[in-house]
Design a protein around this motif. Structure first.
Motif, PDB file in Angstrom:
ATOM      1  N   ALA A 123       0.826  -1.199   0.000  1.00  0.00           N
ATOM      2  CA  ALA A 123       0.000   0.000   0.000  1.00  0.00           C
ATOM      3  C   ALA A 123       0.863   1.254   0.000  1.00  0.00           C
ATOM      4  CB  ALA A 123      -0.929  -0.008   1.218  1.00  0.00           C
ATOM      5  N   GLY A 124       1.966   1.211   0.757  1.00  0.00           N
ATOM      6  CA  GLY A 124       2.884   2.345   0.773  1.00  0.00           C
ATOM      7  C   GLY A 124       3.537   2.576  -0.568  1.00  0.00           C
ATOM      8  N   ILE A 125       3.898   1.494  -1.256  1.00  0.00           N
ATOM      9  CA  ILE A 125       4.488   1.613  -2.592  1.00  0.00           C
ATOM     10  C   ILE A 125       3.497   2.261  -3.553  1.00  0.00           C
ATOM     11  CG2 ILE A 125       5.174   0.249  -4.608  1.00  0.00           C
ATOM     12  CD1 ILE A 125       6.600  -1.641  -2.696  1.00  0.00           C
ATOM     13  N   TRP A 126       2.259   1.818  -3.485  1.00  0.00           N
ATOM     14  CA  TRP A 126       1.236   2.365  -4.382  1.00  0.00           C
ATOM     15  C   TRP A 126       1.032   3.860  -4.148  1.00  0.00           C
ATOM     16  CZ3 TRP A 126      -3.815   4.336  -4.057  1.00  0.00           C
ATOM     17  CH2 TRP A 126      -4.527   4.336  -5.278  1.00  0.00           C
ATOM     18  N   VAL A 127       0.938   4.261  -2.856  1.00  0.00           N
ATOM     19  CA  VAL A 127       0.750   5.671  -2.542  1.00  0.00           C
ATOM     20  C   VAL A 127       1.998   6.470  -2.891  1.00  0.00           C
ATOM     21  CG1 VAL A 127       0.252   7.319  -0.701  1.00  0.00           C
ATOM     22  CG2 VAL A 127      -0.896   5.116  -0.734  1.00  0.00           C
ATOM     23  N   THR A 128       3.175   5.874  -2.728  1.00  0.00           N
ATOM     24  CA  THR A 128       4.407   6.570  -3.094  1.00  0.00           C
ATOM     25  C   THR A 128       4.415   6.907  -4.583  1.00  0.00           C
ATOM     26  OG1 THR A 128       5.638   5.452  -1.339  1.00  0.00           O
ATOM     27  CG2 THR A 128       6.922   6.413  -3.124  1.00  0.00           C
ATOM     28  N   GLY A 129       3.931   5.978  -5.403  1.00  0.00           N
ATOM     29  CA  GLY A 129       3.809   6.267  -6.832  1.00  0.00           C
ATOM     30  C   GLY A 129       2.867   7.428  -7.086  1.00  0.00           C
ATOM     31  N   ALA A 130       1.755   7.472  -6.336  1.00  0.00           N
ATOM     32  CA  ALA A 130       0.807   8.573  -6.495  1.00  0.00           C
ATOM     33  C   ALA A 130       1.425   9.898  -6.059  1.00  0.00           C
ATOM     34  CB  ALA A 130      -0.454   8.292  -5.679  1.00  0.00           C
ATOM     35  N   ILE A 131       2.257   9.866  -5.009  1.00  0.00           N
ATOM     36  CA  ILE A 131       2.946  11.075  -4.561  1.00  0.00           C
ATOM     37  C   ILE A 131       3.905  11.566  -5.641  1.00  0.00           C
ATOM     38  CG2 ILE A 131       4.658  11.938  -2.904  1.00  0.00           C
ATOM     39  CD1 ILE A 131       3.290  10.118  -0.811  1.00  0.00           C
ATOM     40  N   GLY A 132       4.599  10.628  -6.276  1.00  0.00           N
ATOM     41  CA  GLY A 132       5.477  11.004  -7.377  1.00  0.00           C
ATOM     42  C   GLY A 132       4.715  11.648  -8.520  1.00  0.00           C
ATOM     43  N   LEU A 133       3.544  11.121  -8.829  1.00  0.00           N
ATOM     44  CA  LEU A 133       2.706  11.717  -9.874  1.00  0.00           C
ATOM     45  C   LEU A 133       2.273  13.128  -9.481  1.00  0.00           C
ATOM     46  CD1 LEU A 133       0.422   8.699 -10.874  1.00  0.00           C
ATOM     47  CD2 LEU A 133       2.327   9.650 -12.170  1.00  0.00           C
ATOM     48  N   ALA A 134       1.974  13.319  -8.203  1.00  0.00           N
ATOM     49  CA  ALA A 134       1.561  14.654  -7.742  1.00  0.00           C
ATOM     50  C   ALA A 134       2.687  15.659  -7.931  1.00  0.00           C
ATOM     51  CB  ALA A 134       1.143  14.590  -6.271  1.00  0.00           C
ATOM     52  N   TYR A 135       3.902  15.281  -7.535  1.00  0.00           N
ATOM     53  CA  TYR A 135       5.026  16.197  -7.732  1.00  0.00           C
ATOM     54  C   TYR A 135       5.292  16.425  -9.221  1.00  0.00           C
ATOM     55  CZ  TYR A 135       6.413  16.376  -2.832  1.00  0.00           C
ATOM     56  OH  TYR A 135       6.449  16.605  -1.479  1.00  0.00           O
ATOM     57  N   GLY A 136       5.184  15.353 -10.000  1.00  0.00           N
ATOM     58  CA  GLY A 136       5.391  15.504 -11.437  1.00  0.00           C
ATOM     59  C   GLY A 136       4.378  16.432 -12.077  1.00  0.00           C
ATOM     60  N   SER A 137       3.191  16.510 -11.505  1.00  0.00           N
ATOM     61  CA  SER A 137       2.153  17.402 -12.032  1.00  0.00           C
ATOM     62  C   SER A 137       2.309  18.832 -11.530  1.00  0.00           C
ATOM     63  CB  SER A 137       0.768  16.885 -11.627  1.00  0.00           C
ATOM     64  OG  SER A 137       0.542  15.588 -12.136  1.00  0.00           O
ATOM     65  N   GLY A 138       3.220  19.027 -10.570  1.00  0.00           N
ATOM     66  CA  GLY A 138       3.391  20.356 -10.004  1.00  0.00           C
ATOM     67  C   GLY A 138       2.525  20.631  -8.807  1.00  0.00           C
ATOM     68  N   LEU A 139       1.878  19.612  -8.267  1.00  0.00           N
ATOM     69  CA  LEU A 139       1.018  19.771  -7.093  1.00  0.00           C
ATOM     70  C   LEU A 139       1.851  19.549  -5.830  1.00  0.00           C
ATOM     71  CD1 LEU A 139      -2.077  17.780  -8.428  1.00  0.00           C
ATOM     72  CD2 LEU A 139      -1.708  20.251  -8.491  1.00  0.00           C
ATOM     73  N   TYR A 140       2.671  20.528  -5.494  1.00  0.00           N
ATOM     74  CA  TYR A 140       3.622  20.387  -4.398  1.00  0.00           C
ATOM     75  C   TYR A 140       2.925  20.151  -3.057  1.00  0.00           C
ATOM     76  CZ  TYR A 140       6.964  22.297  -7.762  1.00  0.00           C
ATOM     77  OH  TYR A 140       7.743  22.499  -8.867  1.00  0.00           O
ATOM     78  N   SER A 141       1.913  20.936  -2.772  1.00  0.00           N
ATOM     79  CA  SER A 141       1.233  20.810  -1.481  1.00  0.00           C
ATOM     80  C   SER A 141       0.592  19.431  -1.332  1.00  0.00           C
ATOM     81  CB  SER A 141       0.175  21.901  -1.320  1.00  0.00           C
ATOM     82  OG  SER A 141      -0.791  21.828  -2.354  1.00  0.00           O
ATOM     83  N   ILE A 142       0.043  18.911  -2.431  1.00  0.00           N
ATOM     84  CA  ILE A 142      -0.557  17.574  -2.389  1.00  0.00           C
ATOM     85  C   ILE A 142       0.511  16.524  -2.092  1.00  0.00           C
ATOM     86  CG2 ILE A 142      -1.793  15.834  -3.726  1.00  0.00           C
ATOM     87  CD1 ILE A 142      -3.484  18.225  -2.928  1.00  0.00           C
ATOM     88  N   GLY A 143       1.676  16.675  -2.690  1.00  0.00           N
ATOM     89  CA  GLY A 143       2.766  15.729  -2.444  1.00  0.00           C
ATOM     90  C   GLY A 143       3.235  15.755  -1.006  1.00  0.00           C
ATOM     91  N   VAL A 144       3.380  16.954  -0.441  1.00  0.00           N
ATOM     92  CA  VAL A 144       3.835  17.083   0.948  1.00  0.00           C
ATOM     93  C   VAL A 144       2.807  16.494   1.907  1.00  0.00           C
ATOM     94  CG1 VAL A 144       4.372  18.729   2.785  1.00  0.00           C
ATOM     95  CG2 VAL A 144       5.281  19.088   0.475  1.00  0.00           C
ATOM     96  N   ILE A 145       1.544  16.859   1.734  1.00  0.00           N
ATOM     97  CA  ILE A 145       0.499  16.342   2.618  1.00  0.00           C
ATOM     98  C   ILE A 145       0.366  14.835   2.467  1.00  0.00           C
ATOM     99  CG2 ILE A 145      -1.968  16.400   3.124  1.00  0.00           C
ATOM    100  CD1 ILE A 145      -0.435  18.850   4.050  1.00  0.00           C
ATOM    101  N   GLY A 146       0.476  14.339   1.223  1.00  0.00           N
ATOM    102  CA  GLY A 146       0.406  12.898   1.005  1.00  0.00           C
ATOM    103  C   GLY A 146       1.517  12.161   1.721  1.00  0.00           C
ATOM    104  N   THR A 147       2.743  12.699   1.664  1.00  0.00           N
ATOM    105  CA  THR A 147       3.869  12.082   2.361  1.00  0.00           C
ATOM    106  C   THR A 147       3.642  12.068   3.866  1.00  0.00           C
ATOM    107  OG1 THR A 147       5.376  12.871   0.640  1.00  0.00           O
ATOM    108  CG2 THR A 147       6.364  12.183   2.718  1.00  0.00           C
ATOM    109  N   ALA A 148       3.164  13.196   4.403  1.00  0.00           N
ATOM    110  CA  ALA A 148       2.905  13.269   5.841  1.00  0.00           C
ATOM    111  C   ALA A 148       1.830  12.267   6.261  1.00  0.00           C
ATOM    112  CB  ALA A 148       2.486  14.691   6.216  1.00  0.00           C
ATOM    113  N   CYS A 149       0.802  12.134   5.453  1.00  0.00           N
ATOM    114  CA  CYS A 149      -0.284  11.197   5.782  1.00  0.00           C
ATOM    115  C   CYS A 149       0.203   9.756   5.762  1.00  0.00           C
ATOM    116  CB  CYS A 149      -1.443  11.379   4.811  1.00  0.00           C
ATOM    117  SG  CYS A 149      -2.371  12.907   5.029  1.00  0.00           S
ATOM    118  N   VAL A 150       1.058   9.423   4.790  1.00  0.00           N
ATOM    119  CA  VAL A 150       1.594   8.056   4.724  1.00  0.00           C
ATOM    120  C   VAL A 150       2.432   7.753   5.962  1.00  0.00           C
ATOM    121  CG1 VAL A 150       3.178   6.540   3.482  1.00  0.00           C
ATOM    122  CG2 VAL A 150       1.537   7.914   2.216  1.00  0.00           C
ATOM    123  N   LEU A 151       3.300   8.679   6.346  1.00  0.00           N
ATOM    124  CA  LEU A 151       4.142   8.464   7.521  1.00  0.00           C
ATOM    125  C   LEU A 151       3.301   8.330   8.792  1.00  0.00           C
ATOM    126  CD1 LEU A 151       7.067  10.947   6.747  1.00  0.00           C
ATOM    127  CD2 LEU A 151       7.098   8.452   6.600  1.00  0.00           C
TER     128      LEU A 151
END
Length: 222
Positions: free
Chosen positions: A103-131
């Motif tokens: 599940a963490g691997i799957w969400v990590t891929g989604a976080i990478g997609l968020a950063y790749g799209s330029g959605l920085y805040s989404i990537g940061v919040i997603g990382t914090a939520c996973v941790l």
């Protein structure tokens, strides 16, 4: 400046993926820092290519030709499923492990997609939520187990199915409100692999059962 922004997206994705991987590696899991960082980096890179890599074609093709940035991102989500399957299919005596890591691997891929799209805040919040989910989730799971009466465990018994039946009968008499249900996964070379599940009586804790399991197993086998 646009290229610098793309590089920043990739670096942030790899960094956040590495943080998630560090938490997993600290729990002695197979997928650690490198795996999570590479997944996040790859997802960000693919998303950038999907989003910006074909704009030059718009200038040389007809006017109704359109770019769909979501098509490659969708393939990333599907492709990570293969990594997840490889992590789950790591069996020890028919016991499946690694669901949280997958599940963490799957969400990590989604976080990478968020950063790749330029959605920085989404990537940061997603990382914090996973941790938070991975660090605090273990303690919440333990609390839930202690509050509930459900019980489930896998056992590997050096003996016969008759001896397994005797162990189950002993546990039923002392610890469970209704007869235990069980599934035998493997029986060969004098070893039985089995899963037990049932509902505990009030005031009974799982640790009481495990202590008694050692005693009754030694008694039956000797």
């Amino acid at each position: 400046m646009q290229e610098l922004d793309w590089c920043l997206r990739m670096l942030l994705a790899a960094f956040c993926g590495g943080i998630i991987g560090f938490e997993r590696k600290s729990k002695a899991k197979n997928a650690g820092i490198r795996t999570h960082a590479l997944i996040a980096l790859g997802a960000a890179l693919v998303m950038i290519v999907s989003k910006y890599g074909f704009f030059d074609l718009l200038k040389i093709t007809h006017d109704n030709w359109a770019v769909d940035p979501s098509r490659i991102a969708a393939q990333v989500v599907s492709g990570i499923g293969f990594l997840g399957a490889g992590t789950i299919i790591n069996r020890h005596d028919q016991i499946i492990d690694g669901l949280t890591t997958v599940a963490g691997i799957w969400v990590t891929g989604a976080i990478g997609l968020a950063y790749g799209s330029g959605l920085y805040s989404i990537g940061v919040i997603g990382t914090a939520c996973v941790l938070l989910a991975e660090v605090l989730g273990k303690y919440i799971d333990q609390f839930a187990l202690h509050q509930g009466r459900g019980f489930s465990c896998f056992i590997l018994l050096d003996g016969t199915t008759d001896q397994l039946r005797a162990v189950i009968d002993h546990l039923n008499q002392r610890y469970f409100k209704a007869p235990l249900k069980y599934t035998i996964y493997n029986y060969k070379d004098g070893k039985v692999t089995c899963r037990l599940f049932g509902e505990l009586r009030p005031q009974i804790r799982p640790e009481n059962i495990f202590e008694d399991l050692v005693w009754i197993t030694l008694k039956l086998l000797n």
